[in-house]
Write an enzyme that holds these catalytic residues in place. Structure first.
Site, mmCIF file in Angstrom:
data_model
loop_
_atom_site.group_PDB
_atom_site.id
_atom_site.type_symbol
_atom_site.label_atom_id
_atom_site.label_comp_id
_atom_site.label_asym_id
_atom_site.label_seq_id
_atom_site.Cartn_x
_atom_site.Cartn_y
_atom_site.Cartn_z
ATOM 1 N N LYS A 24 36.165 51.823 45.455
ATOM 2 C CA LYS A 24 36.076 50.373 45.893
ATOM 3 C C LYS A 24 37.984 50.228 44.911
ATOM 4 C CE LYS A 24 33.699 47.006 43.867
ATOM 5 N NZ LYS A 24 34.854 45.778 43.265
ATOM 6 N N ASN A 25 37.737 49.755 43.142
ATOM 7 C CA ASN A 25 38.304 48.906 43.230
ATOM 8 C C ASN A 25 39.962 49.710 42.877
ATOM 9 O OD1 ASN A 25 36.601 47.500 41.748
ATOM 10 N ND2 ASN A 25 36.274 48.068 39.242
ATOM 11 N N ARG A 93 36.357 37.753 45.175
ATOM 12 C CA ARG A 93 37.176 37.282 44.075
ATOM 13 C C ARG A 93 38.673 38.517 44.244
ATOM 14 N NH1 ARG A 93 37.768 35.158 40.183
ATOM 15 N NH2 ARG A 93 39.069 36.815 39.017
ATOM 16 N N CYS A 117 31.568 34.114 39.527
ATOM 17 C CA CYS A 117 31.069 34.788 39.889
ATOM 18 C C CYS A 117 29.784 35.061 39.128
ATOM 19 C CB CYS A 117 31.723 36.266 40.614
ATOM 20 S SG CYS A 117 31.300 37.187 39.005
HETATM 21 C C1 UD1 Z 1 38.320 44.657 37.173
HETATM 22 C C2 UD1 Z 1 36.593 45.408 38.543
HETATM 23 C C3 UD1 Z 1 35.380 44.992 38.264
HETATM 24 C C4 UD1 Z 1 35.568 45.227 36.413
HETATM 25 C C5 UD1 Z 1 36.526 44.788 35.536
HETATM 26 C C6 UD1 Z 1 36.505 45.288 34.238
HETATM 27 C C7 UD1 Z 1 37.871 45.428 40.483
HETATM 28 C C8 UD1 Z 1 38.313 44.878 41.772
HETATM 29 N N1 UD1 Z 1 37.645 45.167 39.494
HETATM 30 O O1 UD1 Z 1 38.072 43.149 37.587
HETATM 31 O O2 UD1 Z 1 34.720 45.580 39.042
HETATM 32 O O3 UD1 Z 1 34.581 45.231 35.961
HETATM 33 O O4 UD1 Z 1 37.446 44.622 35.991
HETATM 34 O O5 UD1 Z 1 36.873 46.197 33.759
HETATM 35 O O6 UD1 Z 1 38.874 45.878 39.875
HETATM 36 N N2 UD1 Z 1 39.737 37.195 32.420
HETATM 37 C C9 UD1 Z 1 41.035 36.041 31.797
HETATM 38 N N3 UD1 Z 1 41.749 35.711 32.904
HETATM 39 C C10 UD1 Z 1 42.355 36.374 33.228
HETATM 40 C C11 UD1 Z 1 41.836 37.566 34.017
HETATM 41 C C12 UD1 Z 1 40.418 37.595 33.249
HETATM 42 O O7 UD1 Z 1 40.075 35.752 31.184
HETATM 43 O O8 UD1 Z 1 43.557 35.369 34.148
HETATM 44 C C13 UD1 Z 1 38.867 37.991 31.611
HETATM 45 C C14 UD1 Z 1 38.061 38.059 32.387
HETATM 46 O O9 UD1 Z 1 37.183 37.303 32.892
HETATM 47 C C15 UD1 Z 1 37.159 39.108 31.762
HETATM 48 C C16 UD1 Z 1 37.823 40.044 30.953
HETATM 49 O O10 UD1 Z 1 39.578 39.424 31.030
HETATM 50 O O11 UD1 Z 1 36.156 38.431 30.435
HETATM 51 C C17 UD1 Z 1 38.386 41.500 32.013
HETATM 52 O O12 UD1 Z 1 38.351 40.918 33.257
HETATM 53 P P1 UD1 Z 1 38.985 41.730 34.366
HETATM 54 O O13 UD1 Z 1 39.569 43.236 33.507
HETATM 55 O O14 UD1 Z 1 40.328 41.432 34.590
HETATM 56 O O15 UD1 Z 1 38.679 41.881 35.315
HETATM 57 P P2 UD1 Z 1 38.900 42.281 36.953
HETATM 58 O O16 UD1 Z 1 40.105 42.789 37.198
HETATM 59 O O17 UD1 Z 1 38.671 40.915 37.286
#
Ligand code: UD1
Length: 416
Positions: A24-25, A93, A117
């Site tokens: 999925k990811n 998201r 979320c």
């Molecule tokens: C992706 C995965 C999700 C997984 C996560 C961490 C997909 C579609 N989803 O989510 O399943 O749990 O990686 O492995 O691939 N953050 C910020 N600012 C930003 C972006 C992120 O503060 O602009 C924070 C987030 O709130 C979180 C952390 O960084 O606390 C890591 O998030 P991130 O690695 O970006 O996760 P996703 O890409 O949303």
């Protein structure tokens, strides 16, 4: 809340083979890059999930035409619109992944802010900062993010992320692919899904080096050529079924996966006294009667994945002794704890740590699935529990696990 629920009669060891689906990811960013192509491209090994279909709908709304059949998506055309519909973005998201490729092709994008979320706030500041470094201008109006490229293109630059983010690293890679000049990303995420995105882009003519390391270098190219690319197997689905083998004390062969993507997870399972036999594309997981307690901390790849934390907690809830589970990625990812406690697990939360005291036996109960991975942790616990469990609100599960009912049924699970 949907009415879909699963009724599980627990206490039965599960045996057999599970073919792991496409990730999925990985597929969500790969669908987004259809916006970067001029003459279409194709994806294979695509899992048929609610999230996959939402992402297809989203790029359809931006003007890309698609044909989805037998695990293949064919993409045609180029983006015609610049506005992502709010009703789709609010449901998923990961919709924010269209931002960089849309800007790259159209110089303009209007995206509703995705909001938080179930598992945390999940801001997109790191995505926006990366796009600004590459020349974008952004503003916020009535809950929408408006982004433009005043030079008519992205321009290569150095991006140093203050923290590791999967989505922001993907955003930077997608923006830099057709940029003018060279981009260097520091403190990049190293997840297998990022490598997959980069590999597909490179096959189509992009020039991306350093995938899977903290420093990624991208030399912008003028266009991408049509290719056919096969999505990697879903390591989180594989890890979830490995836990089901362990928690039911059964034996499951995970077929069609890349075992090295789960190195740290398999190491932890072995410490828990679960047998893990790794072959080329197959891993056999065999449960044991004595499960050891193991402390874990979730970390960016190659550390223990946050997406397997909830499922691992179910396993630890029947281990010998006490384990500490530390969640370091999301601020609200213990929603499964009160539900597991309804099944007589003994878990206390203290900040970002859950202290799990293993019990001899979980007991069936009616529980509520609160998010995607929590759903699978409750199903795993129900498969172990004595008596009948009802796992309510399965809509989350359908976002990320392909054919999960059939797969569980084929392993001998007693479920309706
Ligand atoms: C992706 C995965 C999700 C997984 C996560 C961490 C997909 C579609 N989803 O989510 O399943 O749990 O990686 O492995 O691939 N953050 C910020 N600012 C930003 C972006 C992120 O503060 O602009 C924070 C987030 O709130 C979180 C952390 O960084 O606390 C890591 O998030 P991130 O690695 O970006 O996760 P996703 O890409 O949303």
């Amino acid at each position: 809340m949907s009415n879909d629920r699963l009724i599980i009669q627990g206490g039965k060891p599960l045996f057999g083979d599970v073919k792991i689906s496409g990730a999925k990811n990985a597929v969500l960013p790969l669908i987004s890059i259809s916006l970067l192509f001029s003459n279409g491209f194709s994806l294979k090994n695509v899992p048929d999930l609610v999230d996959t279909r939402l992402m297809i709908k989203l790029i359809n709304s931006l003007g890309i035409m698609t044909k989805f059949y037998d695990g293949t998506i064919d993409f045609y055309g180029e983006p015609q619109n610049i506005e992502a519909p709010k009703e789709l973005v609010s449901k998923m998201r990961a919709s924010v992944l269209v931002l960089a490729p849309l800007l790259s092709k159209r110089n303009n994008a209007l995206i509703p802010m995705p909001g938080g979320c179930e598992i945390g706030e999940r801001p997109i500041n790191l995505h926006i900062d990366a796009l600004k470094k590459l020349g974008a201008e952004t503003s916020f109006q009535n809950g929408f993010l408006r982004a433009t490229l005043p030079f008519g293109e992205f321009r290569g630059n150095k991006i140093k992320f203050p923290q590791v983010s999967v989505g922001a690293t993907e955003c930077a890679i997608m923006a830099a692919t057709l940029a003018k000049g060279k981009t260097i990303i520091y403190n990049a995420a190293r997840e297998p899904e990022i490598i997959d995105l980069g590999k597909c882009l490179n096959l189509a003519g992009a020039k991306i080096k350093g995938l899977g390391t903290e420093k990624i270098e991208i030399n912008g190219v003028e266009k991408l050529n049509p290719v056919t690319y096969s999505v990697i197997p879903d390591r989180i689905e594989a890890g979830s079924f490995a836990i089901i083998a362990g928690i039911t004390k059964g034996e499951i062969n995970l077929l069609n996966l890349n075992p090295k993507d789960l190195n740290s997870f398999f190491k932890t399972l072995k410490q828990a006294n679960i047998n893990v036999d790794i072959y080329d594309k197959t891993v056999t997981i065999k449960g044991s009667y004595k499960i050891n307690s193991v402390n874990i901390k979730t970390e960016p790849h190659p550390g223990f994945p946050t997406d397997l934390q909830a499922q691992f907690m179910s396993l630890m809830s029947i281990a010998n002794g006490c384990s500490v589970i530390e969640e370091n990625i999301f601020e609200n990812r213990f929603m499964h704890v009160p539900e597991l406690c309804k099944m007589d697990a003994s878990i206390k939360v203290n900040g970002n740590k859950a202290i799990v005291s293993g019990v001899q036996q979980l007991n069936g109960s009616s529980v509520k699935a609160t998010d995607l991975r929590a759903s699978m942790s409750l199903i795993a616990a129900s498969l172990n529990a004595k008596g009948k469990s009802i796992v309510n609100d399965l809509s989350h599960l359908k976002r990320g696990y392909e054919n999960f009912e059939d797969k569980l049924f084929n392993l001998g699970a007693n479920l309706k």
